[in-house]
Motif scaffolding. Structure first.
Motif, short mmCIF file in Angstrom:
data_model
loop_
_atom_site.label_atom_id
_atom_site.label_comp_id
_atom_site.label_asym_id
_atom_site.label_seq_id
_atom_site.Cartn_x
_atom_site.Cartn_y
_atom_site.Cartn_z
N LEU A 39 0.84 -1.20 0.00
CA LEU A 39 0.00 0.00 0.00
C LEU A 39 0.88 1.25 0.00
N PRO A 40 0.50 2.28 -0.76
CA PRO A 40 1.23 3.55 -0.67
C PRO A 40 1.19 4.10 0.76
N ASP A 41 2.21 4.86 1.11
CA ASP A 41 2.34 5.39 2.48
C ASP A 41 1.15 6.25 2.92
N ASN A 42 0.49 6.90 1.95
CA ASN A 42 -0.58 7.81 2.38
C ASN A 42 -1.94 7.12 2.54
N ILE A 43 -2.01 5.81 2.28
CA ILE A 43 -3.27 5.11 2.57
C ILE A 43 -3.02 4.00 3.60
N TYR A 44 -1.75 3.66 3.78
CA TYR A 44 -1.41 2.58 4.73
C TYR A 44 -1.95 2.84 6.15
N PRO A 45 -1.79 4.07 6.70
CA PRO A 45 -2.29 4.29 8.07
C PRO A 45 -3.78 4.02 8.22
N LEU A 46 -4.58 4.41 7.23
CA LEU A 46 -6.03 4.15 7.28
C LEU A 46 -6.31 2.65 7.31
N VAL A 47 -5.66 1.94 6.40
CA VAL A 47 -5.89 0.49 6.30
C VAL A 47 -5.44 -0.20 7.58
N ASN A 48 -4.30 0.22 8.07
CA ASN A 48 -3.76 -0.36 9.30
C ASN A 48 -4.70 -0.12 10.49
#
Ligand SMILES: Cc1cc2nc3c(=O)[nH]c(=O)nc-3n(C[C@H](O)[C@H](O)[C@H](O)COP(=O)(O)O)c2cc1C
Length: 148
Positions: A64-73
């Motif tokens: 996942l790109p860094d700018n969507i990873y936090p949401l998914v995590n």
């Protein structure tokens, strides 16, 4: 008219550009459309009625790109079931990678697990097949929007 929250995962800007064009078309059709990069779960919580349209590329080896990873995590960790939520996915990738569009697939799988209801099918945009990801997305969106 619907309210659409476009959640973007992009490294080099292709998905961001796709999301911007999609937002423009949605607005011209009378919908409300907001783009969020670096989204958090709270961005979803404060908009319970918004349809989420995730627009993400895949990077690394299926990451996942860094700018969507936090949401998914955060969604994986807190696992907030959202049976009332409707969503869609635009998955950009390159089929020369074995992990073709894996980030988009991960996002779709996660929303399914959270019991959200997908509108239509996931749109896969393959960089090997088109040099016009925005045009491909707009064509798909015209149909997708009918279900809003
Ligand atoms: C370093 C790098 C790694 C990539 N890894 C994948 C991958 O694992 N799977 C895939 O389908 N596409 C992969 N791609 C292709 C990108 O997802 C594709 O070029 C996409 O259009 C980039 O969108 P973006 O500019 O929004 O990040 C990769 C591209 C680069 C440059």
């Amino acid at each position: 008219m619907a309210s659409v929250l476009l959640v973007v995962g992009s490294v080099y800007g292709n998905s961001s550009s796709v999301a911007e064009e999609c937002a423009e078309l949605l607005r011209s059709a009378g919908h409300e459309a907001d783009i969020v990069s670096n989204a958090s779960v709270n961005d979803l919580v404060v908009r319970p009625d918004a349809v989420v349209l995730a627009c993400t590329s895949t990077t690394g080896q299926g990451e996942l790109p860094d700018n969507i990873y936090p949401l998914v995590n955060e969604l994986r960790e807190t696992f907030p079931l959202m049976p009332e939520r409707r969503y869609g996915v635009i998955a950009l990738g390159d089929s020369s990678y074995e992990t073709f569009a894996d980030a988009g697939k991960q996002v779709d799988e996660l929303f399914q697990e959270l019991q959200a209801k997908r509108i239509g099918e996931v749109l896969f945009i393959d960089a090997c097949e088109t040099a016009d990801p925005e045009g491909t997305a707009i064509e798909w969106l015209r149909d997708w929007m009918k279900a809003l």
